[in-house]
Design an enzyme around this catalytic site. Structure first.
Site, PDB file in Angstrom:
ATOM      1  N   ASN A   9       0.873  -1.266   0.220  1.00 54.68           N
ATOM      2  CA  ASN A   9      -0.008   0.074  -0.112  1.00 54.68           C
ATOM      3  C   ASN A   9       0.937   1.194  -0.016  1.00 54.68           C
ATOM      4  OD1 ASN A   9      -1.896   1.792   0.420  1.00 54.68           O
ATOM      5  ND2 ASN A   9      -2.242   1.304   2.512  1.00 54.68           N
ATOM      6  N   TRP A  10       1.134   1.775  -1.102  1.00 51.60           N
ATOM      7  CA  TRP A  10       2.081   3.065  -1.237  1.00 51.60           C
ATOM      8  C   TRP A  10       1.443   4.285  -0.633  1.00 51.60           C
ATOM      9  CZ3 TRP A  10       4.243   2.959  -6.991  1.00 51.60           C
ATOM     10  CH2 TRP A  10       4.673   1.847  -7.247  1.00 51.60           C
ATOM     11  N   LYS A  11       0.146   4.235  -0.350  1.00 50.90           N
ATOM     12  CA  LYS A  11      -0.510   5.451   0.232  1.00 50.90           C
ATOM     13  C   LYS A  11      -0.159   6.623  -0.465  1.00 50.90           C
ATOM     14  CE  LYS A  11      -0.101   3.039   4.757  1.00 50.90           C
ATOM     15  NZ  LYS A  11      -0.292   3.424   6.386  1.00 50.90           N
ATOM     16  N   HIS A  94      -9.890   1.787   4.594  1.00 47.46           N
ATOM     17  CA  HIS A  94      -8.576   1.800   5.267  1.00 47.46           C
ATOM     18  C   HIS A  94      -8.742   2.713   6.251  1.00 47.46           C
ATOM     19  CE1 HIS A  94      -4.365   2.660   6.225  1.00 47.46           C
ATOM     20  NE2 HIS A  94      -4.021   1.735   5.646  1.00 47.46           N
ATOM     21  N   GLU A  96      -7.015   4.938   7.494  1.00 49.19           N
ATOM     22  CA  GLU A  96      -6.779   6.403   7.253  1.00 49.19           C
ATOM     23  C   GLU A  96      -7.967   7.217   6.600  1.00 49.19           C
ATOM     24  OE1 GLU A  96      -2.925   5.685   5.383  1.00 49.19           O
ATOM     25  OE2 GLU A  96      -2.333   5.176   7.199  1.00 49.19           O
ATOM     26  N   GLU A 165      -6.132  -4.782  10.051  1.00 49.75           N
ATOM     27  CA  GLU A 165      -5.047  -3.696  10.536  1.00 49.75           C
ATOM     28  C   GLU A 165      -5.459  -2.952  11.597  1.00 49.75           C
ATOM     29  OE1 GLU A 165      -2.925  -2.616   6.638  1.00 49.75           O
ATOM     30  OE2 GLU A 165      -4.490  -1.043   6.969  1.00 49.75           O
ATOM     31  N   GLY A 171       1.435   2.216  10.764  1.00 48.35           N
ATOM     32  CA  GLY A 171       2.443   3.332  10.569  1.00 48.35           C
ATOM     33  C   GLY A 171       3.266   3.966  11.865  1.00 48.35           C
ATOM     34  N   SER A 209       2.570  -2.071  10.129  1.00 43.47           N
ATOM     35  CA  SER A 209       4.059  -2.144  10.609  1.00 43.47           C
ATOM     36  C   SER A 209       4.661  -3.693  10.435  1.00 43.47           C
ATOM     37  CB  SER A 209       4.154  -1.844  11.831  1.00 43.47           C
ATOM     38  OG  SER A 209       3.976  -0.553  12.264  1.00 43.47           O
ATOM     39  N   GLY A 230       2.585  -1.171   4.327  1.00 44.03           N
ATOM     40  CA  GLY A 230       2.757   0.267   3.905  1.00 44.03           C
ATOM     41  C   GLY A 230       4.266   0.728   3.706  1.00 44.03           C
ATOM     42  N   GLY A 231       4.781   1.165   4.702  1.00 42.16           N
ATOM     43  CA  GLY A 231       6.082   1.527   4.637  1.00 42.16           C
ATOM     44  C   GLY A 231       7.187   0.776   4.203  1.00 42.16           C
TER      45      GLY A 231
HETATM   46  P1  PGA Z   1       2.270   0.273   7.537  1.00 41.46           P
HETATM   47  O1  PGA Z   1       0.968   0.405   6.841  1.00 41.46           O
HETATM   48  O2  PGA Z   1       2.785  -1.001   7.189  1.00 41.46           O
HETATM   49  O3  PGA Z   1       3.318   1.472   7.100  1.00 41.46           O
HETATM   50  O4  PGA Z   1       1.955   0.219   9.042  1.00 41.46           O
HETATM   51  C1  PGA Z   1       0.191  -0.614   6.571  1.00 41.46           C
HETATM   52  C2  PGA Z   1      -1.419  -0.084   5.937  1.00 41.46           C
HETATM   53  O5  PGA Z   1      -1.820   0.974   6.272  1.00 41.46           O
HETATM   54  O6  PGA Z   1      -1.692  -0.738   4.980  1.00 41.46           O
END
Ligand code: PGA
Length: 248
Positions: A9-11, A94, A96, A165, A171, A209, A230-231
């Protein structure tokens, strides 16, 4: 057995140049990878992904879809527009988006419906906040979130992907322990089984994470079918290392 599915997930990250080099590095490392792989990118870069990834072992997807079919919804992207770019997956709900855009369980369920109707696999995110976990509400929260999607999508439910999640792990560098993840995944699996005789087909991903250091233990859990990352998905060596782990 479900083969593992690893989704980056590149956000809201990337640029034409940065994406091109990240994708080139990923593609050059795919020879030993047997798990399913995809990247969910900002909609602005779907055309680029269609060029770079069509016919490759890396699928691609969007990070959101409108709950409307078309019309006066400035800024939104419809499922049929995603379809124009041969998108395979679309993240919906998601944390966010639930948090910063006040997306409700019902709205997320409709988004999943829009994706499914367009032949796109929705990756439905569920997860509790820190406060909800501390209040002992984890199961109730994820079940409520998934129930809305099951209610709206009944007979198609085996076509979705679910991502657990925990909000407190996204994050933050905090990760659910493999036992915590498995416990929630088992609850979600049972809920899917009660709704569909094909529930065993549904991949339930863990996200929050996940990284090259903790992926193996999480992926070893019986109901953890992959990751939403994500990251760590923005760094090719890290993502490739996780893909190798998921291919074992
Ligand atoms: P993260 O994000 O791996 O940076 O915690 C995961 C996500 O939000 O899908």
């Amino acid at each position: 057995m479900r083969s593992k599915l690893m989704v980056g997930n590149w956000k809201m990250n990337g640029s034409l140049a940065a994406n091109a080099s990240l994708v080139a590095e990923l593609l050059s490392g795919m020879s030993a990878i047997t798990c399913r792989v995809a990247v969910c990118v900002p909609s602005a870069y779907l055309a680029q992904m269609q060029v770079l990834l069509s016919g490759s072992p890396i699928g691609y997807g969007a990070q959101d879809v409108s709950d409307h079919a078309s019309g006066a919804y400035t800024g939104e992207v419809s499922a049929s527009m995603l379809q124009d770019f041969a998108v395979r997956y679309c993240i919906v709900g998601h944390s966010e988006r639930r948090l910063y855009h006040a997306e409700s369980d019902v709205l997320v369920a409709v988004k999943a419906q829009r994706a499914l109707a367009a032949g796109i696999t929705p990756i439905v995110c569920v997860g509790e906040t820190q406060a909800e976990r501390e209040a002992g509400q984890t199961e109730a929260v994820v079940k409520r979130q998934l129930a809305a999607v099951i209610h709206a999508n009944g007979h198609c439910i085996s076509e979705i992907v679910v991502a657990y999640e925990p909000v407190w792990a996204v994050g933050t560098g905090l990760t659910a322990t493999p036992e915590q993840a498995q416990q929630v995944h088992a609850v979600l699996r049972a809920q899917l089984q009660a709704a569909s005789s094909h529930a065993d087909r549904v991949s339930i991903l863990y996200g929050g994470s996940m990284n090259a250091g903790n992926a193996a233990q999480l992926l070893a859990q019986p109901d953890v079918d992959g990751g939403l990352i994500g990251g760590a998905a923005l760094k090719a060596p890290d993502f490739l290392s996780m893909l190798k782990t998921a291919s074992r």
